[in-house]
Design an enzyme around this catalytic site. Sequence first.
Site, PDB file in Angstrom:
ATOM      1  N   ASN A  42      25.718  17.289   6.442  1.00  0.00           N
ATOM      2  CA  ASN A  42      25.754  17.131   4.995  1.00  0.00           C
ATOM      3  C   ASN A  42      26.667  18.186   4.385  1.00  0.00           C
ATOM      4  O   ASN A  42      26.850  19.268   4.932  1.00  0.00           O
ATOM      5  CB  ASN A  42      24.346  17.187   4.384  1.00  0.00           C
ATOM      6  CG  ASN A  42      23.609  18.492   4.601  1.00  0.00           C
ATOM      7  OD1 ASN A  42      23.657  19.077   5.682  1.00  0.00           O
ATOM      8  ND2 ASN A  42      22.909  18.951   3.581  1.00  0.00           N
ATOM      9  N   GLU A  44      27.409  19.604   0.337  1.00  0.00           N
ATOM     10  CA  GLU A  44      27.024  19.507  -1.063  1.00  0.00           C
ATOM     11  C   GLU A  44      28.193  19.816  -1.993  1.00  0.00           C
ATOM     12  O   GLU A  44      29.231  20.329  -1.567  1.00  0.00           O
ATOM     13  CB  GLU A  44      25.869  20.468  -1.350  1.00  0.00           C
ATOM     14  CG  GLU A  44      24.624  20.132  -0.569  1.00  0.00           C
ATOM     15  CD  GLU A  44      23.486  21.102  -0.787  1.00  0.00           C
ATOM     16  OE1 GLU A  44      22.358  20.745  -0.414  1.00  0.00           O
ATOM     17  OE2 GLU A  44      23.695  22.208  -1.315  1.00  0.00           O
ATOM     18  N   CYS A  53      25.571  12.885   2.599  1.00  0.00           N
ATOM     19  CA  CYS A  53      24.539  13.088   3.610  1.00  0.00           C
ATOM     20  C   CYS A  53      25.157  13.107   5.002  1.00  0.00           C
ATOM     21  O   CYS A  53      26.214  12.515   5.250  1.00  0.00           O
ATOM     22  CB  CYS A  53      23.515  11.959   3.556  1.00  0.00           C
ATOM     23  SG  CYS A  53      22.574  11.906   2.021  1.00  0.00           S
ATOM     24  N   GLU A  55      24.171  11.591   7.707  1.00  0.00           N
ATOM     25  CA  GLU A  55      24.216  10.270   8.331  1.00  0.00           C
ATOM     26  C   GLU A  55      25.459   9.497   7.886  1.00  0.00           C
ATOM     27  O   GLU A  55      26.157   8.895   8.698  1.00  0.00           O
ATOM     28  CB  GLU A  55      22.961   9.455   7.981  1.00  0.00           C
ATOM     29  CG  GLU A  55      21.673  10.103   8.425  1.00  0.00           C
ATOM     30  CD  GLU A  55      21.038  11.020   7.382  1.00  0.00           C
ATOM     31  OE1 GLU A  55      19.798  11.077   7.338  1.00  0.00           O
ATOM     32  OE2 GLU A  55      21.767  11.677   6.605  1.00  0.00           O
ATOM     33  N   CYS A  86      17.640   9.089   3.923  1.00  0.00           N
ATOM     34  CA  CYS A  86      17.349   8.637   2.561  1.00  0.00           C
ATOM     35  C   CYS A  86      17.641   7.140   2.457  1.00  0.00           C
ATOM     36  O   CYS A  86      18.200   6.525   3.364  1.00  0.00           O
ATOM     37  CB  CYS A  86      18.187   9.433   1.547  1.00  0.00           C
ATOM     38  SG  CYS A  86      19.959   9.029   1.558  1.00  0.00           S
ATOM     39  N   CYS A  89      21.355   6.134   2.906  1.00  0.00           N
ATOM     40  CA  CYS A  89      21.784   6.192   4.310  1.00  0.00           C
ATOM     41  C   CYS A  89      21.200   5.028   5.111  1.00  0.00           C
ATOM     42  O   CYS A  89      21.869   4.469   5.982  1.00  0.00           O
ATOM     43  CB  CYS A  89      21.397   7.519   4.931  1.00  0.00           C
ATOM     44  SG  CYS A  89      22.406   8.892   4.314  1.00  0.00           S
TER      45      CYS A  89
END
Length: 128
Positions: A42, A44, A53, A55, A86, A89
């Site tokens: 990930n 940010e 993310c 994934e 999430c 994803c």
Amino acid sequence: MTYDVLMQRAIDVSKNAYAPYSKFSVGASVLADSGEIYSGCNFENASFGMTICAERNAVGSAVANGEKKIKAVAIYSPNQDKCLPCGACRQVLHEFCDNDSELDVIVKCGDELQVFSLATLLPESFSL
């Protein structure tokens, strides 16, 4: 190839996560239909909606290398046991598998690996 190898790749790449805001590092590795493994972490952004993310980063790496089908994904966070993907994803993973019940999602629970089918995590998934 065992899921232990896939998880180890996720653990290794989680160390490269850029998470200065949440402090929640995540690594993911996907096993493509070809047998190749692609990893991502990930990263940010101060504009939180721009955060990517692990994934989706790993899937993007697979796609950038010509892959179109994914068989499994391993997800790891040093911050949380059983770090599941999430909703966004889950939907992205659905896009790159033939059958949700055949895509395994592997997470670490203590010293054990736990495997879920994507169909279990994303029932009634959206498709065109």
